[in-house]
Design a protein around this motif. Sequence first.
Motif, short mmCIF file in Angstrom:
data_model
loop_
_atom_site.label_atom_id
_atom_site.label_comp_id
_atom_site.label_asym_id
_atom_site.label_seq_id
_atom_site.Cartn_x
_atom_site.Cartn_y
_atom_site.Cartn_z
N UNK A 140 34.00 21.46 -24.93
CA UNK A 140 34.26 21.41 -26.42
C UNK A 140 35.48 21.57 -26.77
N UNK A 141 35.69 21.19 -28.10
CA UNK A 141 36.98 21.17 -28.83
C UNK A 141 37.86 20.15 -28.45
N UNK A 142 37.17 19.24 -27.31
CA UNK A 142 38.11 17.94 -26.93
C UNK A 142 38.32 17.18 -28.19
N UNK A 143 39.29 16.47 -28.43
CA UNK A 143 39.48 15.51 -29.73
C UNK A 143 39.16 14.18 -29.05
N UNK A 144 38.56 13.57 -29.98
CA UNK A 144 38.15 12.08 -29.59
C UNK A 144 38.52 11.23 -30.98
N UNK B 129 31.24 -3.93 -35.08
CA UNK B 129 32.56 -4.35 -34.54
C UNK B 129 32.71 -3.80 -33.09
N UNK B 130 34.03 -3.98 -32.39
CA UNK B 130 34.06 -3.61 -30.96
C UNK B 130 35.45 -2.69 -31.25
N UNK B 131 35.08 -1.41 -30.75
CA UNK B 131 36.08 -0.16 -30.69
C UNK B 131 36.28 0.35 -29.40
N UNK B 132 37.35 1.54 -29.45
CA UNK B 132 37.31 2.12 -28.24
C UNK B 132 37.14 3.62 -28.77
N UNK B 133 36.48 4.48 -27.98
CA UNK B 133 36.45 5.68 -28.03
C UNK B 133 37.25 6.44 -26.96
N UNK B 134 38.25 7.02 -27.11
CA UNK B 134 39.31 7.81 -26.30
C UNK B 134 39.81 9.07 -27.04
N UNK B 135 40.72 9.71 -26.30
CA UNK B 135 41.58 10.64 -26.46
C UNK B 135 42.90 10.22 -27.26
N UNK B 136 42.87 11.14 -28.63
CA UNK B 136 44.23 10.56 -29.39
C UNK B 136 45.37 10.90 -28.76
N UNK B 137 46.50 9.94 -28.85
CA UNK B 137 47.71 9.96 -27.98
C UNK B 137 48.34 11.37 -28.64
N UNK B 138 49.22 11.92 -27.91
CA UNK B 138 49.97 12.87 -28.01
C UNK B 138 49.12 14.17 -28.89
N UNK B 139 48.08 14.57 -27.93
CA UNK B 139 47.48 15.78 -28.39
C UNK B 139 47.28 16.33 -27.12
N UNK B 140 47.06 17.80 -27.42
CA UNK B 140 46.62 18.50 -26.17
C UNK B 140 45.29 17.83 -25.41
N UNK B 141 44.39 17.11 -26.11
CA UNK B 141 43.38 16.82 -25.24
C UNK B 141 43.72 15.67 -24.26
N UNK B 142 44.68 14.75 -24.78
CA UNK B 142 45.08 13.62 -23.89
C UNK B 142 46.35 14.28 -23.03
N UNK B 143 46.90 15.38 -23.22
CA UNK B 143 47.84 16.07 -22.25
C UNK B 143 46.89 16.42 -21.11
N UNK B 144 45.82 16.95 -21.24
CA UNK B 144 45.08 17.75 -20.15
C UNK B 144 43.87 16.84 -19.47
N UNK B 145 43.39 15.84 -20.30
CA UNK B 145 41.99 14.98 -19.91
C UNK B 145 42.25 13.66 -19.92
N UNK B 146 41.61 13.00 -19.32
CA UNK B 146 41.50 11.35 -19.29
C UNK B 146 39.89 10.89 -19.28
#
Length: 442
Positions: free
Chosen positions: A20-24, A53-70
């Motif tokens: 929870x609180x992971x940014x997407x 359409x065709x999209x990606x769901x991922x962790x936003x760049x330069x955020x705490x979520x991307x820094x810790x998770x993948x």
Amino acid sequence: LKNIIVTGQCLNRLTESAVNSLELMLATPSRHLLSDTVVMLNLGYFQLKANPGRFIVDLPPNTPSEDIYQVVSRIPTKDVTESREASLVHVTSFNGQQIQLRVDKRVGKESMSLLEEGGQGDNQGGFFGSLWGNKKQHDYGDTIHVFSVASGHLYERFLRIMMLSVTRNTKSKVKFWLIEQFLSPKFKDFIPHMAEAHGFEVGFVTYKWPDWLHKQTQKQRIIWAYKILFLDTLFPLSVKKVIFIDADQVVRSDIKELWDMDLQGKPYGYTPFCDSNKDTEGFRFWKQGYWSNHLSGLKYHISALYVVDLIRFRAMAAGDNLRMFYDNLSKDPNSLANLDQDLPNYAQHRVPIFSLPQHWLWCETWCDQTSKKSAKTIDLCNNPLTKEPKLSAAKRIIPEWVQLDNDARADEEKYVAGTLSPLHKKDVHASPKHEHAVHSEL
């Protein structure tokens, strides 16, 4: 129809627990951002606004979520392990898309957390908490974000007046966020033109009620629920703080003072109910019985005005806690009579409230006349003694209300006649266009 919703569940691959609180974010394959959100504790649920359409769901760049998770996998595509491939989404029907995401902590980040320990806000642990604790890193931006909701032509009339009262008393840039589904088409057509004429911004937000959350059936209670249940997910993640102002309120002071107020570590601040009007003492239910015992000395606050530090709010998992209390209490028809007000007051042992100074909200029902001269906002609370209609009360209580109403009506007449002109560019307090296309295009 504005969007098709992508919903899903995001879990830690090793523990199968919600992150929870992971940014997407939902973006085009070229990484153009369309919408963003945070994952809820409840089932690891998330929802994102999309279109075919065709999209990606991922962790936003330069955020705490991307820094810790993948992102490491998507179920049921078991053979995909690369992050970019794992998060591909194809929206090909009006049914939307449901996906399952799995994330891992990055090497060397295993001991880090997005949340404060316990999610209760009694320390400054976690990545978000460390950012909150360092005031030099904390920037809420130059634009003051104001949130409101209205339903029906009377309250849309009040809402226009409230917006004028806010912008005329501040030199700061202001953006209003309005819950879209309760507004009339006529109002939604007009208000962007009024915003352009007066130099403020307006955006529309909404959130599809999750299937797993206990539903309300009465429209008024649904509106109340939207004021409190989805604060962590309702706004773009770039909005770090927001002030809620009731539609039937008139602001008489610079809202920048409230925006800059130190909430002393609390996720939000509300004004306590006035005690000074003794004529309505018998209606102060929070001073007796169940509420008196539950509050145990804490104040009972009014929900007509509050400021939310969204960084702090998400770091404490305050939204998850409020939804947990709501889901338990709302199944009893005798609970949460005033849902948007009772819920945060009930939960303040877990989600603490900062008590705003009393002069930030004056209401004739609960406050005496001598305190009116220092009021920074005036709210048209219902009076259980007189049951006076709100229009009559507004004209009697607030001297500037009639002029504000006339000005708002004149704007609408000019709009209909095609003569409502935008404010001259050099006078517009306009911030750069929001990068979240899904929000700004509304």
